[in-house]
Design an enzyme around this catalytic site. Structure first.
Site, mmCIF file in Angstrom:
data_model
loop_
_atom_site.group_PDB
_atom_site.id
_atom_site.type_symbol
_atom_site.label_atom_id
_atom_site.label_comp_id
_atom_site.label_asym_id
_atom_site.label_seq_id
_atom_site.Cartn_x
_atom_site.Cartn_y
_atom_site.Cartn_z
ATOM 1 C CB VAL A 157 -14.786 -5.738 37.729
ATOM 2 C CG1 VAL A 157 -15.772 -6.812 38.212
ATOM 3 C CG2 VAL A 157 -15.549 -4.446 37.523
ATOM 4 C CB ALA A 158 -10.423 -8.650 39.660
ATOM 5 C CB CYS A 159 -10.014 -11.380 35.723
ATOM 6 S SG CYS A 159 -8.429 -11.850 36.368
ATOM 7 C CB SER A 160 -14.879 -9.541 34.990
ATOM 8 O OG SER A 160 -14.830 -10.937 34.777
ATOM 9 C CB SER A 337 -9.432 -6.378 32.916
ATOM 10 O OG SER A 337 -8.559 -5.294 32.671
#
Ligand code: CO8
Length: 376
Positions: A157-160, A337
């Protein structure tokens, strides 16, 4: 989601690579590369067929982002103007893979911080912006290396990826379907960074974070954080994108072409994500009956210092005090993340029992994930 069962973060572990690159080193290499590129392409630049490469500046990077240095898994190759990408040694299929090694190192520290062993864990989630292969899951390799019984899976979820995985872990513990969950975020960003692009060559660093989540009734560590609630939202945007894909083999595109690497509309992201993140957090806290002024610490996503200051100001109605919304960008850069979790890892042990903190990520997707925490 909120639960009747008390679920805690009982430990966390940070692993940093042995190599780092300062802004000055990075800019020096990029500018030498740009100078050579412009010389080699002087004619095409003069006729307007291709654009001249602009020069980068260490002062700009620090001012625009707060980044002074970044860790890299391998330094060789990145500063070589004839290569401009890292060199990783090829590992045999029987050897621990690169990303599993990073994850394993962070996991060991997290387990010891949580006062736990492999027997106490039954789920391993590896969650990050990229995994080095599709299958078998990196999580299963790490699970095997740690000797954990149960199951593991990867999620992107990429950065999250960190906060979204913590939410999955929270739900499993709350539902009683797991006794201990290890969430690991091995961010191996450097292979996707376009070191030939002035606007983005400085943004990312490599690092691994791991976090242990369990029921309060089984936790024995010194510093425990009860998860009061979680909130996740996604909103489709093309403003941060990476098109590197296994489909390249079928659609005859170069999987490593410039437009396949990380690219973004940085200004638009800044403008759109800051209000979204502030509203997201405020509505979550409101729902939990917590006023923003009661929050002692804000562990915010680490993409840009100006972004964090703006969000903190929106949340507090004033500038944050030193250490209220800690920044780790100067040393680590954007670690996707792992960023908010590094801030948590480095700045949680001084909080007193009852203090409330808020962990939040925001980035590509767009995706925003947050957890409200109370120190036990
Ligand atoms: N040196 C000198 N000048 C530069 C440089 C440089 N290195 N870079 C840009 N400039 C120039 C620009 O060209 C521009 O010049 P001009 O005014 O002549 O057009 C000027 O400086 C100002 O440029 P910007 O307007 O772009 O500068 P900003 O002040 O907006 O700063 C940032 C740029 C730092 C990119 C900023 O916009 C920002 O941080 N935005 C937020 C971005 C963000 O949060 N992105 C999230 C990305 S990460 C994510 O979601 C996870 C993805 C998964 C991980 C991927 C791993 C690889």
């Amino acid at each position: 989601m909120t639960s009747n069962k008390s679920v805690v973060i009982s430990g966390s572990g940070l692993w940093t690579p042995e190599y780092s690159i300062s802004n000055e080193e990075l800019v020096d290499a990029y500018n030498n590369y740009a100078e050579k590129y412009n010389q080699d392409n002087a004619q095409a630049i003069a006729t307007g067929d291709i654009a001249e490469k602009p020069f980068s500046s260490a002062e700009f990077i620090t001012k625009a982002s707060g980044i002074k240095s970044r860790y890299v898994y391998r330094k060789d190759g990145i500063l070589d103007i004839n290569r401009m990408r890292p060199i990783f040694e090829t590992r045999h299929r029987d050897e621990l893979s690169h990303q599993a090694e990073m994850a394993f190192n962070a996991a060991k520290t997290a387990l010891s911080d949580a006062n736990k062993t492999a027997e106490d864990i039954d789920v391993v989630i590896v969650s990050c912006a990229y995994t080095q292969r599709a299958y078998p899951a990196i999580a299963i390799e790490v699970q095997h290396e740690l000797g954990i019984q149960g199951f593991g899976f990867d999620m992107l979820v990429a950065c999250s990826a960190g906060t979204f995985a913590l939410q999955r872990a929270y739900e499993m513990i709350a539902a009683g379907t797991a006794k201990g969950v290890l969430v690991i975020n091995p961010e191996l960003a450097s292979p996707q960074v376009n070191y030939c692009n002035r606007d983005s060559h400085f943004i990312f660093g490599d690092v691994a974070m791991a976090t242990v989540i369990e029921a309060a009734e089984s936790a024995t560590s010194e510093h425990q954080y009860e998860i009061l609630g979680t909130k996740a939202v996604t909103n489709y945007s093309n403003n941060i994108r990476s098109d590197f894909s296994y489909l390249s083999r079928a659609d005859d595109t170069d999987p490593f072409a410039e437009d396949r690497l990380f690219h973004q509309e940085g200004r638009k992201v800044f403008k759109e994500v800051c209000p979204m993140a502030a509203e997201h957090i405020t509505s979550q806290l409101n729902k939990l009956g917590i006023n923003n002024s009661e929050v002692k610490r804000w562990w915010l996503h680490q993409a840009n210092i100006n972004m964090n200051q703006l969000i903190a100001k929106k949340l507090l109605g004033r500038d944050p005090e030193e250490n209220e919304a800690p920044i780790v960008l100067d040393r680590f850069a954007n670690t996707a993340s792992a960023g908010s979790l590094i801030a948590f890892n480095q700045h949680n042990k001084d909080l007193a029992s009852g203090d409330i903190g808020l962990l939040c990520s925001f980035g590509a997707g767009y995706s925003i994930g947050s957890l409200a925490l109370r120190k036990l």
